[in-house]
Design an enzyme around this catalytic site. Sequence first.
Site, short mmCIF file in Angstrom:
data_model
loop_
_atom_site.label_atom_id
_atom_site.label_comp_id
_atom_site.label_asym_id
_atom_site.label_seq_id
_atom_site.Cartn_x
_atom_site.Cartn_y
_atom_site.Cartn_z
N HIS A 192 -65.05 -8.21 21.57
CA HIS A 192 -65.92 -7.24 20.90
C HIS A 192 -67.05 -6.77 21.83
CE1 HIS A 192 -67.51 -5.48 17.22
NE2 HIS A 192 -68.71 -5.77 17.72
N GLU A 434 -41.94 0.11 27.69
CA GLU A 434 -42.72 -1.05 28.14
C GLU A 434 -41.90 -2.32 28.20
OE1 GLU A 434 -46.14 -1.64 25.61
OE2 GLU A 434 -45.04 -1.15 23.80
N ASN A 457 -48.92 -2.19 31.11
CA ASN A 457 -49.52 -3.51 30.87
C ASN A 457 -48.42 -4.49 30.47
OD1 ASN A 457 -51.85 -2.06 31.19
ND2 ASN A 457 -52.44 -2.11 29.04
N ASP A 458 -47.54 -4.03 29.60
CA ASP A 458 -46.44 -4.89 29.17
C ASP A 458 -45.24 -4.80 30.11
OD1 ASP A 458 -47.20 -6.34 26.85
OD2 ASP A 458 -47.37 -4.43 25.82
N CYS A 505 -49.73 5.14 29.69
CA CYS A 505 -51.01 4.79 29.05
C CYS A 505 -51.45 3.35 29.35
CB CYS A 505 -50.93 5.02 27.54
SG CYS A 505 -49.62 4.08 26.74
C1 PEP Z 1 -49.25 -1.21 27.63
O1 PEP Z 1 -48.54 -2.16 27.33
O2 PEP Z 1 -49.32 -0.73 28.79
C2 PEP Z 1 -50.08 -0.54 26.60
C3 PEP Z 1 -50.74 0.55 26.86
O3 PEP Z 1 -50.17 -1.11 25.38
P1 PEP Z 1 -51.04 -2.41 25.02
O4 PEP Z 1 -51.97 -2.67 26.19
O5 PEP Z 1 -51.76 -2.07 23.77
O6 PEP Z 1 -49.99 -3.47 24.87
MG MG Z 2 -48.05 -2.61 25.29
#
Ligand code: PEP
Ligand code: MG
Length: 587
Positions: A192, A434, A457-458, A505
């Site tokens: 947070h 992802e 990210n994933d 993203c």
């Molecule tokens: C990702 O996995 O790159 C993504 C943008 O989603 P999150 O970070 O919410 O898993």
């Molecule tokens: Mg993700």
Amino acid sequence: MENNFKGIPASPGIISGKAFVIDRDNFVIEKKKIIQGQIKNELLRLNRAVVNTKREIFELKERLSKELGDSEARIFDAHLLILEDPVFTKDIIDKIEKEKLSAEYALSEILEKTALVFEKINDIYLKERSADLKDVGRRLIHNLLGYKKRTISELDKKVIIIAHDISPSDTASMKKDKVIGFATDIGGQTSHTAIIARSLAIPAVVGLRNIIGSVKTGDEVLIDGNQGIVIIEPSDKTLKAYQSIKKKFQVFEKELKKVTKLPAETQDGHSVELVGNIESPEEIDTVLAHGGEGIGLFRTEFLYLNRNNLPTEEEQFEVYKKAAEKVGARPIIIRTLDIGGDKFISYMDISPEVNPFLGLRAIRLCLEHPEIFKVQLRAILRASAFGQIKIMFPMISGLSQLKEAKRILNEVKEGLEKDKIGYDKDMELGVMVETPSAAVIADILAKEVDFFSIGTNDLIQYTLAVERTNEKIAYLYEPLHPAIIRLLKNIIDAGHKEGIWVGLCGEMASIPLFVIILLGMGLDEFSTNIVSLPLVKKIIRSTTYRDAKILVDNIMGLSSSVEIRKYIQDNLTNVIKEELITGEKTK
Ligand code: PEP
Ligand code: MG
């Protein structure tokens, strides 16, 4: 003497100033026995404290709702529920009546007992509830003792807040122009405190473990939010060194501001879409002010957290509609619920899993619970009549799963038609790529959707088998690993071959060195975190599409991330190099 601490960088920037320490309110409440005749009075005191605490929380909720929006303020609903929980108050009343204890001692005993129970439970949601309980307990004790805590609202000078953690109530009562930095013992990049610091654009470091024990109110403190460093009583030499870094950083930021209104276009006229990632609609204005041209990822799961029941269709509709209207003619991509992994909602009663990141997460959970999925889809579709909404599914790993999700979406559309409720019939549908399987069969998936948004990210964690939250193996989390580079190229090429656009993203779109590669691969849309928007735009505007493409051609045959990084660094033009070096420091 100077004292250095290393934590997790939560929000970029460098700032020095006086510390304001929020202590942990470790009250010592003496055991006080009462006599039979005092019981009634103690119960009255308890009742009065509960009423006053409720009023305080209501006021805070109102204030936070005005400043940061309803979703941030919802945390206080959980606090009010605790106060209204008959079991909680009955336990305290029992102690007063049966054990003849003073109200504050009875309360402190119950709080201590419950804290011990929570400590043993390994569940993120319940740990959050334990923090809520402590917050409510502290307020009740303040009211019982008639003790007025020195709060951040009383600040009259600019200060750096040092705390074990900063509670939502603290942030609500904070005078935003007086707080110039944060440093906390606990928390991670998505805590947070970190989220608030980023949306306020003030330097912050979290996860320092024990900063609070080493600093007093009034001490001089330096916060380096770029590198996650906090220096207490910095020496003249350190201050001088930081002065020149800070000056360079300020010049750099000023330069960056100049690009916010300019298009995200390379020097040879190749345009891309630059948009921002958000967790709540309140962040939309900041995205637009930082030069974002819309929203590339609205993580809707935050609507489902910090509460005790699922958000209704109406509630969600209002949020999505408000968001779409705020973004106006620009696009907003709403991602359907991505719960599971490291985000849990306990009221759904999902049994614990050995590998939550590989478990019932995101679209898998939605397909398992179509009743929840349909409510969200209906709310998003209804809101699509009020703006440029696009929808996307997270964690798709195969074709039949995508087809099933589409079938449910069509069913919901039919329902709306039957009910004569309007929605955007041309609304674009996309998937997040992802998982490695989705990346490999991108050519097949591309035939089914209007766009891809790559979730690196994933994708990185699943491809390299490196958990994204595990600091022990963080060195293996390599965005430039040839396996990742090849997958990214495959996804973008496959999408283009089928005539759909491809965005990204994950955090990779926010990091200068990677921006050049993604640009050269032909990525159409970059969705970044808010603070990185100007820098990413500047990088795009400082290069040519032609050079970026040549760079990509030359790295495709390299065999390790070290080679790839070195090649890029050796072959960048001097202008870009300067941007990258300074830019990397802002990360
Ligand atoms: C990702 O996995 O790159 C993504 C943008 O989603 P999150 O970070 O919410 O898993
Ligand atoms: Mg993700």
